[in-house]
Design a protein around this motif. Sequence first.
Motif, PDB file in Angstrom:
ATOM      1  N   GLY A  40      28.432   3.359  66.138  1.00 55.72           N
ATOM      2  CA  GLY A  40      29.163   2.103  65.965  1.00 55.72           C
ATOM      3  C   GLY A  40      28.124   1.017  65.801  1.00 55.72           C
ATOM      4  O   GLY A  40      27.153   1.171  65.065  1.00 55.72           O
ATOM      5  N   ARG A  41      28.294  -0.028  66.542  1.00 49.87           N
ATOM      6  CA  ARG A  41      27.343  -1.104  66.454  1.00 49.87           C
ATOM      7  C   ARG A  41      26.063  -0.783  67.234  1.00 49.87           C
ATOM      8  O   ARG A  41      25.008  -1.355  66.990  1.00 49.87           O
ATOM      9  CB  ARG A  41      27.987  -2.362  67.052  1.00 49.87           C
ATOM     10  CG  ARG A  41      27.360  -3.666  66.643  1.00 49.87           C
ATOM     11  CD  ARG A  41      28.021  -4.811  67.393  1.00 49.87           C
ATOM     12  NE  ARG A  41      29.417  -4.988  66.978  1.00 49.87           N
ATOM     13  CZ  ARG A  41      29.829  -6.051  66.265  1.00 49.87           C
ATOM     14  NH1 ARG A  41      28.966  -6.980  65.912  1.00 49.87           N
ATOM     15  NH2 ARG A  41      31.076  -6.161  65.922  1.00 49.87           N
TER      16      ARG A  41
ATOM     17  N   ALA B  39      27.611  -5.147  76.881  1.00 49.90           N
ATOM     18  CA  ALA B  39      26.584  -4.744  75.908  1.00 49.90           C
ATOM     19  C   ALA B  39      27.237  -3.934  74.790  1.00 49.90           C
ATOM     20  O   ALA B  39      28.286  -3.317  74.989  1.00 49.90           O
ATOM     21  CB  ALA B  39      25.505  -3.917  76.603  1.00 49.90           C
TER      22      ALA B  39
ATOM     23  N   ASP C  19      30.045  -0.383  74.388  1.00 49.22           N
ATOM     24  CA  ASP C  19      31.042  -0.232  75.446  1.00 49.22           C
ATOM     25  C   ASP C  19      32.219   0.631  75.016  1.00 49.22           C
ATOM     26  O   ASP C  19      32.865   1.258  75.844  1.00 49.22           O
ATOM     27  CB  ASP C  19      31.566  -1.606  75.877  1.00 49.22           C
ATOM     28  CG  ASP C  19      30.675  -2.270  76.908  1.00 49.22           C
ATOM     29  OD1 ASP C  19      29.720  -1.616  77.356  1.00 49.22           O
ATOM     30  OD2 ASP C  19      30.944  -3.433  77.253  1.00 49.22           O
TER      31      ASP C  19
ATOM     32  N   LEU D 215      32.460   5.717  64.205  1.00 52.06           N
ATOM     33  CA  LEU D 215      33.181   6.982  64.201  1.00 52.06           C
ATOM     34  C   LEU D 215      32.734   7.768  65.413  1.00 52.06           C
ATOM     35  O   LEU D 215      31.787   7.414  66.099  1.00 52.06           O
ATOM     36  CB  LEU D 215      32.903   7.755  62.910  1.00 52.06           C
ATOM     37  CG  LEU D 215      31.419   7.913  62.510  1.00 52.06           C
ATOM     38  CD1 LEU D 215      30.763   9.038  63.281  1.00 52.06           C
ATOM     39  CD2 LEU D 215      31.333   8.156  61.009  1.00 52.06           C
TER      40      LEU D 215
ATOM     41  N   GLU E 114      36.337  11.855  64.062  1.00 57.91           N
ATOM     42  CA  GLU E 114      37.473  10.958  64.279  1.00 57.91           C
ATOM     43  C   GLU E 114      37.063   9.555  63.887  1.00 57.91           C
ATOM     44  O   GLU E 114      36.021   9.071  64.309  1.00 57.91           O
ATOM     45  CB  GLU E 114      37.879  10.954  65.760  1.00 57.91           C
ATOM     46  CG  GLU E 114      38.311  12.293  66.268  1.00 57.91           C
ATOM     47  CD  GLU E 114      38.425  12.305  67.790  1.00 57.91           C
ATOM     48  OE1 GLU E 114      39.392  11.712  68.325  1.00 57.91           O
ATOM     49  OE2 GLU E 114      37.547  12.892  68.440  1.00 57.91           O
ATOM     50  N   CYS E 115      37.904   8.918  63.078  1.00 61.70           N
ATOM     51  CA  CYS E 115      37.555   7.586  62.611  1.00 61.70           C
ATOM     52  C   CYS E 115      38.846   6.778  62.463  1.00 61.70           C
ATOM     53  O   CYS E 115      39.739   7.144  61.692  1.00 61.70           O
ATOM     54  CB  CYS E 115      36.842   7.708  61.261  1.00 61.70           C
ATOM     55  SG  CYS E 115      36.220   6.171  60.638  1.00 61.70           S
TER      56      CYS E 115
ATOM     57  N   GLN F  31      35.922  -1.632  62.898  1.00 59.45           N
ATOM     58  CA  GLN F  31      34.598  -1.291  62.417  1.00 59.45           C
ATOM     59  C   GLN F  31      33.610  -2.362  62.828  1.00 59.45           C
ATOM     60  O   GLN F  31      33.945  -3.541  62.960  1.00 59.45           O
ATOM     61  CB  GLN F  31      34.607  -1.057  60.894  1.00 59.45           C
ATOM     62  CG  GLN F  31      35.346   0.234  60.509  1.00 59.45           C
ATOM     63  CD  GLN F  31      34.684   1.495  61.056  1.00 59.45           C
ATOM     64  OE1 GLN F  31      33.464   1.549  61.234  1.00 59.45           O
ATOM     65  NE2 GLN F  31      35.474   2.518  61.343  1.00 59.45           N
TER      66      GLN F  31
HETATM   67  N1  LIG Z   1      36.771   3.016  64.553  1.00 56.82           N
HETATM   68  C1  LIG Z   1      36.351   3.934  65.392  1.00 56.82           C
HETATM   69  N2  LIG Z   1      36.766   5.197  65.252  1.00 56.82           N
HETATM   70  C2  LIG Z   1      36.327   6.144  66.100  1.00 56.82           C
HETATM   71  N3  LIG Z   1      35.483   5.903  67.128  1.00 56.82           N
HETATM   72  C3  LIG Z   1      35.053   4.643  67.317  1.00 56.82           C
HETATM   73  C4  LIG Z   1      35.443   3.625  66.463  1.00 56.82           C
HETATM   74  N4  LIG Z   1      34.829   2.487  66.873  1.00 56.82           N
HETATM   75  C5  LIG Z   1      34.090   2.809  67.970  1.00 56.82           C
HETATM   76  N5  LIG Z   1      34.199   4.122  68.220  1.00 56.82           N
HETATM   77  C6  LIG Z   1      33.560   4.803  69.363  1.00 56.82           C
HETATM   78  O1  LIG Z   1      33.187   3.863  70.347  1.00 56.82           O
HETATM   79  C7  LIG Z   1      31.797   3.912  70.627  1.00 56.82           C
HETATM   80  C8  LIG Z   1      31.232   2.539  70.911  1.00 56.82           C
HETATM   81  O2  LIG Z   1      31.405   1.712  69.792  1.00 56.82           O
HETATM   82  P1  LIG Z   1      30.372   0.533  69.381  1.00 56.82           P
HETATM   83  O3  LIG Z   1      30.806   0.028  68.066  1.00 56.82           O
HETATM   84  O4  LIG Z   1      28.951   0.987  69.514  1.00 56.82           O
HETATM   85  O5  LIG Z   1      30.585  -0.512  70.498  1.00 56.82           O
HETATM   86  P2  LIG Z   1      31.136  -1.979  70.429  1.00 56.82           P
HETATM   87  O6  LIG Z   1      32.590  -1.794  70.660  1.00 56.82           O
HETATM   88  O7  LIG Z   1      30.434  -2.656  71.553  1.00 56.82           O
HETATM   89  O8  LIG Z   1      30.824  -2.545  69.082  1.00 56.82           O
HETATM   90  C9  LIG Z   1      31.193   4.589  69.449  1.00 56.82           C
HETATM   91  O9  LIG Z   1      30.009   5.277  69.829  1.00 56.82           O
HETATM   92  C10 LIG Z   1      32.276   5.524  68.981  1.00 56.82           C
HETATM   93  O10 LIG Z   1      32.244   6.735  69.732  1.00 56.82           O
END
Ligand SMILES: Nc1ncnc2c1ncn2[C@@H]1O[C@H](COP(=O)(O)OP(=O)(O)O)[C@@H](O)[C@H]1O
Lengths: 487, 487, 487, 122, 122, 122
Positions: free
Chosen positions: D37-38, D85, D88, F28, F62-63, F113
């Motif tokens: 993700g981010r 952070a 999450d 994802l 999964e996305c 996203q």
């Molecule tokens: N659109 C999505 N589809 C599937 N899994 C997601 C999606 N968005 C986030 N995730 C899951 O959530 C985790 C954390 O998301 P991330 O984007 O890193 O954090 P934040 O919500 O702080 O931006 C990812 O590692 C992934 O496993």
Amino acid sequence: MRRCMLVRGLVLSLLAALFIPSAAMAQDGPTVKTLADELNTTWIIVAGVLVMFMQAGFLFLELGFTRGKNVGTMVAKILVNFSVSSIVWWMCGFALAFGGAAKLVGDSGFFLGFDDTISGGLIAGPLGGNGAAFFFFQFVFCAVSLAIVWGSTLERIKFIAYPIYAIVFSALIYPLIAHWIFGGGILSTVGNGVQDFAGSTVVHLTGATGALAAVLLLGPRRGKYGPDGKPRAIPGHSMPLFGLGVLILWLGWFGFNPGSTLGTSGGRFAEVVVVTNLAAAAGVIGAALTVWFKTRKLDVGMCGNGAIAALVAITAPSGYVEFWAAPLIGLIAGVIVVVGVYAIDKIIDDPVGVLSAHGLAGIWGTLACGIFTSPRLADFNGIGDPGLVYSGSFKQLGVQAVGIGLAFVTVFVLSYATFWAIKKTVGLRVSEADEDAGLDISEHGMYGYPEQFIPAPELVGYGAAPAPGHVGGGHGRPMPATTEVTA
Amino acid sequence: MRRCMLVRGLVLSLLAALFIPSAAMAQDGPTVKTLADELNTTWIIVAGVLVMFMQAGFLFLELGFTRGKNVGTMVAKILVNFSVSSIVWWMCGFALAFGGAAKLVGDSGFFLGFDDTISGGLIAGPLGGNGAAFFFFQFVFCAVSLAIVWGSTLERIKFIAYPIYAIVFSALIYPLIAHWIFGGGILSTVGNGVQDFAGSTVVHLTGATGALAAVLLLGPRRGKYGPDGKPRAIPGHSMPLFGLGVLILWLGWFGFNPGSTLGTSGGRFAEVVVVTNLAAAAGVIGAALTVWFKTRKLDVGMCGNGAIAALVAITAPSGYVEFWAAPLIGLIAGVIVVVGVYAIDKIIDDPVGVLSAHGLAGIWGTLACGIFTSPRLADFNGIGDPGLVYSGSFKQLGVQAVGIGLAFVTVFVLSYATFWAIKKTVGLRVSEADEDAGLDISEHGMYGYPEQFIPAPELVGYGAAPAPGHVGGGHGRPMPATTEVTA
Amino acid sequence: MRRCMLVRGLVLSLLAALFIPSAAMAQDGPTVKTLADELNTTWIIVAGVLVMFMQAGFLFLELGFTRGKNVGTMVAKILVNFSVSSIVWWMCGFALAFGGAAKLVGDSGFFLGFDDTISGGLIAGPLGGNGAAFFFFQFVFCAVSLAIVWGSTLERIKFIAYPIYAIVFSALIYPLIAHWIFGGGILSTVGNGVQDFAGSTVVHLTGATGALAAVLLLGPRRGKYGPDGKPRAIPGHSMPLFGLGVLILWLGWFGFNPGSTLGTSGGRFAEVVVVTNLAAAAGVIGAALTVWFKTRKLDVGMCGNGAIAALVAITAPSGYVEFWAAPLIGLIAGVIVVVGVYAIDKIIDDPVGVLSAHGLAGIWGTLACGIFTSPRLADFNGIGDPGLVYSGSFKQLGVQAVGIGLAFVTVFVLSYATFWAIKKTVGLRVSEADEDAGLDISEHGMYGYPEQFIPAPELVGYGAAPAPGHVGGGHGRPMPATTEVTA
Amino acid sequence: MKKVEAYIRHESFEPIRMELLSLGFPSLTISEVKGSGRQKGITERYRGAELTNYLRPKVKLECVVADRDVPTIVDTILKHARTGAVGDGKVFVLPVEEAYRVRTGEAGEEVLQAHPDTAAVT
Amino acid sequence: MKKVEAYIRHESFEPIRMELLSLGFPSLTISEVKGSGRQKGITERYRGAELTNYLRPKVKLECVVADRDVPTIVDTILKHARTGAVGDGKVFVLPVEEAYRVRTGEAGEEVLQAHPDTAAVT
Amino acid sequence: MKKVEAYIRHESFEPIRMELLSLGFPSLTISEVKGSGRQKGITERYRGAELTNYLRPKVKLECVVADRDVPTIVDTILKHARTGAVGDGKVFVLPVEEAYRVRTGEAGEEVLQAHPDTAAVT
Ligand SMILES: Nc1ncnc2c1ncn2[C@@H]1O[C@H](COP(=O)(O)OP(=O)(O)O)[C@@H](O)[C@H]1O
Ligand SMILES: Nc1ncnc2c1ncn2[C@@H]1O[C@H](COP(=O)(O)OP(=O)(O)O)[C@@H](O)[C@H]1O
Ligand SMILES: Nc1ncnc2c1ncn2[C@@H]1O[C@H](COP(=O)(O)OP(=O)(O)O)[C@@H](O)[C@H]1O
């Protein structure tokens, strides 16, 4: 050293005949001479057994650097190679290597029997207990050399290649080099003889050269080089198993080098122990510092490789150099192995770094004799001249280079030919599908770590749950009754 | 015992001079004296090699008690510590410990060379093969003591702390204690001398005291104590690796204790073997029964800790007690270690239980001499007096307590100062983020078990599937063609 | 051989008295006789220590063949069995086995002390260092035999069965057979004595017979046989650990067989080393070829079993046969073990194949003496007659069969009775729920591989993430700050 | 009925589980997943070569509840899983059409959570 | 189309898989999960300290089928997964809007199960 | 909002992840699963006995994305996951009713996203 043993044997016989008449009459009781023989035999056997255990060292070092789908095959590999080599050495290899004093190969001792007589060389005469020990000790050296070969071939070679090359190697390739340097063959007549106390060239460079021939014909593992041609990391599956391998090898080296005194005379082997350990220690430090300065991370594998490279490097000089030279030789070997692995990895896929740790370090160690051999020890061993730092002369360095060159060319040509023939006939490399699936399942019919690969429900297997009365009713079955707590 | 060796040497020299004139003329052949020397050297080297392998024992014992994210660092740790210690012992440690007969430290043998002469003490005179063996044997003891230190620091210590403390420890801390008790220093003048045959105090208590100093400055692992302050279980990742460690240590102890006879004279070392084994066995039984009665479960780690604690405890008395005392000493050590681990775990996070298994058991073993030393063996070794059960006197017990006290205070002060300095400069503990991620990835750049931590598709890595023609068309690729069955 | 030692002892004493008067006067210095004694003692101890390490071999061989949920219990098992056996052997077993020359059992040496006198047999007289070594060496044989028993019982036996049977086995069962064949008991009077150099029958068949008794009362593991009665594969969890076990055992056998010379006289032990290694190598080859022709896959476990079976088979003949016979004996053992495992697996669930590798191969090895024993060596050892191929007579073969038969019946009856009593009292097998959950959690309260079984979030445990200020803000915590890259 | 699927950090699971339990929602399922993700990835070094992982370990929590319980579940997760952070995680809500308890064969909202009192409230 | 998600015991999977195969439903996916519910946890002991696991290992079975096949799938699972003890698990049915077969790129109910005859029936 | 669930081969994941990232879909989750379908199993041999595995390892991707992004995601997966051999896998699309970002507590399509620009387009 080996020459020296011969001399000592003669002296002993003379002494026995002249000064110790009781030896003749008291046939059943021990004499100083028989005791000395028995003590030598004891040390050779102890050392040989330590060297034999280095097979486990190589196995675990390689296992550590392998992916989990290719681990069972390594176990079968080490067992089959060691076994084929055992039998072939007994049939033929020993005879060619140590069965005579001719320049090229020996001529007695085929299908060795206890009552056989060796026609010449180090153990000329009836075999006896000491000869049996010598036979075993030299065999485990051959087996070490063979084990080294496979380090560059992991995770893609066909199993059938092992026994075929093992036969050629144990029957011909290793015996040639061993005879030429250890057994009184041609390389002991270059200059005052090539100095290679325990085999930096005979054992390690020979193995690494076989590894080079193999990997050139085999190519890299799938996925080792990216589309951009840059090497990708294919991390081995277990640093603990790697560590076990390194420590077993370090242990075994206390048989390898000190055992090459072939006896306890004068306690010389204890000096060799000290020299060996100092070098190995410096090798770890050299490699650790080098990799730290290159990457700011302390690569675990490199620390271990540093130890191995230093042990390889000190193998030739271990009987020729004073204590102070050992840390130097080891330190440089530690630097060499890191630089070598980094450079070679760019073009050749050598999963455990055998080309650097045994090849480059073996060359360095053999050359190091030409630099550091002390007059005292050149004299004691009766082979070669003092090294550059004592003599100011490059002569022995030149002799060492000749030894390296001849050994390398011979082994490379014979090995390349053998692997080429294997490739053209039964094939050298498994199919891509088999490589992806892993050699354990494709060549051996079962994973080495089944629980990592087989879906758990299929592993459990037994049908539906038993009738309630069968186990204490009301308990969930996969849970031990005695440890349940209230949710 | 050690004193005795000296005496024997003298006697031998006299004998050689008086009764065996041939020794003088037949310089090249072995004599009874040279053979005796060589046999002693052989045993010391064999024992030393077994002790060296205890490094693998400590590594695997600790690996077993560690989580999978901190295993590679342990391998690097053992290699770097052993190596730094090797070099520093050669430069300095050996000289201070055994290079002379002064009360405080020795004064010869720095950067030891084969032709050096030791100014006094156990091996006064030119070094020789026997001296080289002695050097090696004493070094591996130092390395064992150092290895013990780290047991309490696992999973959170910064790697840089290892080499720094290893230098201080091998150059100064261990040599002091070794000199005072083994090398004829001050503690051999308290009473008739502190009895510590193979080092319950010199090696084990010293190591455990270093461990205590380290852990006090380091603090517990994250998550070890709950919000309520109660200890939580942080189970180690592999009982098989732990078991390997215990068995290798048990093996190594057959070099550790019996090798401390420093020779084969009178077959004494065989007695020490029997005593050592009986104690270890009783230690397992003592620990197993204790933990069983406490929890009704047979904690696997405690069975192994029982063996180690008993081996530690028997180390001091192994050359001083009769067979019958060994099971008693071991049994009590087994009980002590379980009770100790349970009690200490409440306040100090000592992942492998080194404070109990080496500290408490080391103290118990040293004291046990004061209780069980037999007159026969006190006399034979020429150190100390018989123990309480024979003499009815508390004198030797008192002497032993003085030895323990002085060793503990010295080591603790020096170690605490060293770790404090490390903490204030380069830092002693990794960041919380690094501790959570594991030391393998944060300090070494790669997991010790990559397949456990790296997502499988990222490990496979190579791009899209190959063109149909590339592999046998129609086969699913990750499946070996030869083993497919019809669904 | 053993008889021979006795003779040698006598000869030595005579010699010492007659030819070496100095031995009497120079009591403190070594003499040829004392040196010979010390060298023998050294070899026996070294060999004994190698045999002791076979405990690790058995542990890892069995671990490899076990599922991951039952690994911790194996570690506890080996420690507890070895320990109980140590103590019981010292209390009683040694006395019955080697404490006298009577036909049935010995009568001195209970609770052995260093000053004890043995009433008769191999080491009649005061114990001394050599006697202590002998005591230890014979103990580790007993411990090997006991370790073999459990191979058929893995993954379902109750822990309490171990110590109970270990007591009976070490106090009575093994001592009986050892006395009868090794200790001068009844089987040494059948014909010219049963030939069993190092214990194909005494150690290996005895262990395998105990294993048979146990498994008959225990039954197969849940899920081993399908509803159709056909055996299902229950693959062991780790071929690397299995490989470690095999290599440690192979190593240990260099103590087991050559150590059974009980000394270094004439360098005979070196011959035994060579014979042992040739047989083991041929066993690997025999098993590998057999399994390959049966299944076209190279079963890893079978390669290892081939080595073990050949080592078991060569154990009895190792001191009786010439080099050439060794590969033959080993090769046949390799074939036997594969065929045996395949056949037995259909009806008995023997997870590691102990019935084949130690039982069938032990029988084959003992019989092989009746076929291959050379006149030279029958004569040298002073036991039995030459084998069929030399003598053309079936006599020795018959004697061997009698030995096998008596040993088997005795051990089976006593073992079956013991296990039956265990079953009727404390119970022999865990509950189905405990078997499903695994013995580690149910008997020991913790998994042997916690990270494989405990859900990761529950293992991490500590509460919510720390306050942002606590770690470098903005970093995800489970990630080391130093290694982050931009997504 | 709805299924709440949350991708969260390992450390946050225990507090979530404990609070859900105390609120009468003991029934849930988790699995180990890797997500991107981010959040940034990490780069590993091995014998001179590199390997970058863009996927980070997460816990996936699945909990099927009655429609009206969804806010409770989501709020509990959000409360304990937040560190502020990146990385999450996310929470998703999906529709569920039917539910069965295997042990009894019953269907319907009653089977969703184990506690009798919860069922009673329904 | 519906997705049937079942959380079941390990031992029950093989019988379910075999019966589904014989009924013409070879296509399914499983994964290892840990669940909590009415079933009790276990307490581990290690060197004097304790650790309690409230989560127990389960198999998650996922199978996407046409609407009319849902009862068959659910019944088969219920039949083999039931031991009558707590911890037998749950079965949920979720809506699915579209399905694609990667090999061919086809979409629709036809791709759900592998057997040609099943497809034919559709 | 929709959840795209794909069961694919391990080797195909990296190309998919890279293209999705470049298209603005970094978020994802994947997990290791075992699946059966048209693909054949394998038979293992061990000490004379056999064991057949009908389940093969797959990656489950999964996305969760906004409705209008579904075709992009599905097409990207289909493009890289296809080898043409059996066992290539399936892609399913499921409805999602709500989504929350844990870090901020925000809800709605914006959280799906990570890339700010993607969010902007919404
Ligand atoms: N659109 C999505 N589809 C599937 N899994 C997601 C999606 N968005 C986030 N995730 C899951 O959530 C985790 C954390 O998301 P991330 O984007 O890193 O954090 P934040 O919500 O702080 O931006 C990812 O590692 C992934 O496993
Ligand atoms: N509402 C739920 N949401 C998600 N998973 C559930 C739910 N209810 C049950 N489970 C799963 O089913 C498993 C068994 O449930 P449990 O309540 O113990 O059994 P029972 O149905 O016999 O009461 C749990 O371990 C969990 O994995
Ligand atoms: N209906 C389904 N429900 C759940 N998973 C499925 C379904 N169909 C296929 N799969 C998953 O996709 C994988 C590949 O399917 P398979 O039928 O072998 O390939 P193909 O699409 O080429 O026929 C299976 O291993 C399984 O994990």
